[in-house]
Design a protein around this motif. Structure first.
Motif, short mmCIF file in Angstrom:
data_model
loop_
_atom_site.label_atom_id
_atom_site.label_comp_id
_atom_site.label_asym_id
_atom_site.label_seq_id
_atom_site.Cartn_x
_atom_site.Cartn_y
_atom_site.Cartn_z
N SER A 278 -8.99 -6.84 -20.38
CA SER A 278 -10.38 -6.66 -19.96
C SER A 278 -10.52 -6.16 -18.52
N ASP A 279 -9.44 -6.21 -17.74
CA ASP A 279 -9.51 -5.86 -16.33
C ASP A 279 -8.83 -4.52 -16.09
N PRO A 280 -9.60 -3.46 -15.73
CA PRO A 280 -8.99 -2.15 -15.49
C PRO A 280 -8.07 -2.12 -14.28
N ASN A 281 -8.19 -3.11 -13.39
CA ASN A 281 -7.32 -3.17 -12.22
C ASN A 281 -5.96 -3.78 -12.52
N SER A 282 -5.76 -4.18 -13.80
CA SER A 282 -4.48 -4.76 -14.17
C SER A 282 -3.60 -3.76 -14.94
N VAL A 283 -3.88 -2.47 -14.77
CA VAL A 283 -3.15 -1.43 -15.49
C VAL A 283 -2.16 -0.75 -14.55
N SER A 318 -0.10 -1.93 -10.80
CA SER A 318 -1.56 -2.05 -10.86
C SER A 318 -2.14 -2.46 -9.52
N ALA A 319 -3.43 -2.20 -9.36
CA ALA A 319 -4.14 -2.56 -8.12
C ALA A 319 -4.06 -4.06 -7.88
N ASN A 320 -4.16 -4.84 -8.94
CA ASN A 320 -4.06 -6.30 -8.79
C ASN A 320 -2.69 -6.71 -8.27
N THR A 321 -1.65 -6.10 -8.81
CA THR A 321 -0.29 -6.43 -8.39
C THR A 321 -0.04 -6.04 -6.94
N VAL A 322 -0.49 -4.85 -6.57
CA VAL A 322 -0.30 -4.37 -5.20
C VAL A 322 -1.02 -5.29 -4.22
N ALA A 323 -2.26 -5.69 -4.54
CA ALA A 323 -3.02 -6.56 -3.65
C ALA A 323 -2.35 -7.92 -3.51
N ALA A 324 -1.81 -8.43 -4.61
CA ALA A 324 -1.16 -9.74 -4.57
C ALA A 324 0.14 -9.71 -3.78
N ASN A 325 0.75 -8.53 -3.66
CA ASN A 325 2.04 -8.42 -2.97
C ASN A 325 1.92 -8.39 -1.45
N VAL A 326 0.74 -8.08 -0.93
CA VAL A 326 0.58 -7.93 0.51
C VAL A 326 0.83 -9.27 1.21
N GLY A 327 1.85 -9.30 2.07
CA GLY A 327 2.18 -10.51 2.82
C GLY A 327 2.79 -11.61 1.98
N ASP A 338 19.24 -16.47 7.23
CA ASP A 338 18.98 -17.55 8.19
C ASP A 338 18.13 -18.67 7.59
N GLY A 339 17.61 -18.48 6.39
CA GLY A 339 16.84 -19.52 5.73
C GLY A 339 15.40 -19.62 6.19
N SER A 340 14.96 -18.71 7.07
CA SER A 340 13.58 -18.82 7.56
C SER A 340 12.83 -17.48 7.54
N THR A 341 13.52 -16.36 7.71
CA THR A 341 12.86 -15.06 7.75
C THR A 341 12.48 -14.62 6.34
N LEU A 342 11.20 -14.30 6.14
CA LEU A 342 10.73 -13.85 4.83
C LEU A 342 11.33 -12.49 4.50
N LEU A 343 11.57 -12.25 3.23
CA LEU A 343 12.01 -10.94 2.78
C LEU A 343 10.82 -9.98 2.73
N ALA A 344 11.10 -8.69 2.59
CA ALA A 344 10.04 -7.69 2.53
C ALA A 344 9.16 -7.91 1.30
N ASP A 345 7.91 -7.46 1.40
CA ASP A 345 7.01 -7.53 0.26
C ASP A 345 7.53 -6.65 -0.88
N PRO A 346 7.20 -6.98 -2.12
CA PRO A 346 7.58 -6.11 -3.24
C PRO A 346 6.99 -4.72 -3.10
N ASN A 347 7.62 -3.75 -3.72
CA ASN A 347 7.18 -2.36 -3.65
C ASN A 347 5.87 -2.14 -4.41
N ASP A 348 5.12 -1.14 -3.97
CA ASP A 348 3.93 -0.72 -4.71
C ASP A 348 4.30 0.16 -5.90
N SER A 349 5.49 0.76 -5.85
CA SER A 349 5.97 1.60 -6.94
C SER A 349 7.49 1.59 -6.94
N ASP A 350 8.08 1.92 -8.07
CA ASP A 350 9.53 1.97 -8.21
C ASP A 350 9.94 3.19 -9.02
#
Length: 469
Positions: A278-283, A318-327, A338-350
């Motif tokens: 039902s959500d076009p932003n989940s495509v 999808s737009a929803n996935t990209v938005a959820a990946n930020v930060g 080191d057990g504390s530094t966050l890894l990079a955000d997931p890619n917007d595309s592959d």
């Protein structure tokens, strides 16, 4: 990523009165000869209708993985390892319906399908469907075949053995011990998968140019038979009907030789969640573009087939996935060493690139062997990383993933070779053995899971007895 079972139909031999070797290169079903391709493109209508247009297929297998020790759950990761199995089979309906209409329909029973509780339960579902209308026009200046195909799997309508739906030909058993055999190793394919509903138009001119254009949608409503037997959550859900597929090939035959060079592609718009459309932003959008070529030499008692195929896949999330990946960092919550530094955000595309090459030789349509090479490369993405450092700088595996499938690098690179020998005692049966050797798996040659498992640990011996009648 979306393997399908692809078989020949002995009822076609009964329909045409021809031995299987007429349609299949060296008798090696389902790989086609020029005559076999003509039979397919003319809608499976050559010959006379048979009174009972049915065939059956069965598969018995044995798989042995090289190393099962580096696993947290060997019984689950390598279920049925070293055990002879009656893997399953198929019922086929097809052949000539009218002078211009024919069909190829495959209904498959999996003896080791997994139930909701993880146990094995027998399950049957629709596998491949190709229903055609075709006609042929021949005069002094032209030889033209035109047709339309209603099918459920992009490229199932393709007449060449390098097509995504046909290059992988030995069925893959479901138990996890078979997850590293050749049929489960990387193959060029379309990100849309199968169990869809599509219509394509095609033409073949002067045995020189083949062109096909079609589009696909979800296999539901009046098209629900295309995915019959599959639970709703397992069905591929596409947005609308704007999911085009195309194929173009140039061919040439001379004497005992024939050659083809071609290209194919598809654009698919898939929902993130199969149960919520039902959500076009989940495509998300998947673009596949491929190149392939095939050479055959067929002159009794020798048959030689050389194949190469390459597929590039670009996935825009999808737009929803990209938005959820930020930060968000790693979806599995991993850190740097080191057990504390966050890894990079997931890619917007592959992007992934898959290459397959195969050389096959058959003698007297009875004894044969092949050598295949596969190589998958792609972009590195923390979304693919399923093992890594936790907050105590200890390497752990995402509990949702088996350790033998874990990926420390976040890169999908996988590479290897498959050696095969086979014997066809009669035209409707093949006995074969394959050995698949990995030089890279999940982005690394050694320690790909971070806990000591190497690519070569997944090397697999696969024995099969495959028959159809």
């Amino acid at each position: 990523m979306f393997p399908v079972d692809s078989q020949a139909l002995p009822l076609f031999a009964r329909q045409t009165g021809q031995n299987c070797v007429a349609c299949h290169a060296g008798g090696q079903f389902p790989e086609l000869t020029p005559y076999g391709r003509s039979f397919k493109m003319t809608g499976y209508t050559i010959g006379d209708r048979v009174s009972v247009p049915l065939s059956v297929m069965g598969l018995a297998t044995y798989t042995k993985v090289r190393d099962t020790s580096k696993s947290d759950n060997p019984a689950g990761d390598f279920s049925k390892n070293g055990t002879a199995l009656a893997s399953g089979g198929s019922l086929f309906l097809g052949g000539k319906i009218t002078n211009n209409i024919g069909a190829f329909v495959q209904w498959t029973y999996d003896n080791f399908a997994t139930g909701a509780d993880g146990s094995y339960v027998g399950h049957a579902s629709m596998d491949n469907v190709d229903i055609r209308y075709a006609d042929r026009f021949v005069d002094a200046n032209r030889d033209l075949i035109i047709g339309v195909s209603l099918n459920n799997n992009p490229s199932i309508s393709d007449p060449w053995n390098t097509a995504a739906a046909w290059m992988q030909y030995v069925p893959v058993p479901s138990p996890t011990s078979s997850q590293f055999i050749d049929g489960a190793a990387p193959y060029p394919g379309f990100g849309s998968g199968g169990n869809l509903a599509g219509v394509s138009l095609y033409m073949y001119l002067n045995k020189l140019v083949y062109a096909e254009l079609g589009t696909y949608q979800t296999g539901n409503g009046i098209f629900s038979p295309m995915s019959a037997g599959m639970a709703n959550v397992d069905r591929t859900k596409l947005q609308g009907v704007n999911n085009p597929y195309w194929r173009l090939a140039l061919t040439h035959e001379w004497g005992a030789h024939n050659i083809m060079v071609g290209t194919s592609g598809m654009v698919a718009h898939l929902y993130d969640d199969n149960t919520n459309t039902s959500d076009p932003n989940s495509v998300h959008r998947i673009l596949n573009t491929g190149l392939d070529a095939q050479y055959q030499y067929i002159l009794d008692p020798h048959t030689v087939t050389a194949q190469v195929a390459y597929m590039r896949q670009r996935t825009n999330y999808s737009a929803n996935t990209v938005a959820a990946n930020v930060g968000a960092g790693s979806p599995s919550g991993f850190f740097a060493a080191d057990g504390s530094t966050l890894l990079a955000d997931p890619n917007d595309s592959d992007t992934t690139n898959t290459f397959r090459g195969k050389l096959t030789y058959v003698y007297q349509a009875k004894y044969g062997g092949s050598l295949a090479y596969f190589n998958l490369t792609g972009t590195t993405n923390t979304a693919l990383q399923t093992s890594g450092y936790d907050a105590t700088s200890t390497i752990v595996v995402d509990p949702a993933v088996s350790r033998v499938n874990a990926n420390l690098s976040g890169n999908p690179a996988t590479r290897g070779l498959t050696y095969e020998a086979f014997w066809m005692p009669v035209q409707y049966a093949r006995v074969g053995v394959q050995y698949t050797a990995y030089s890279k798996f999940n982005g690394a040659t050694d320690n790909y899971d971070g806990l000591g498992r190497n690519a070569s640990d997944n090397n697999s011996l696969f024995f099969y007895v495959w028959g159809a009648y």
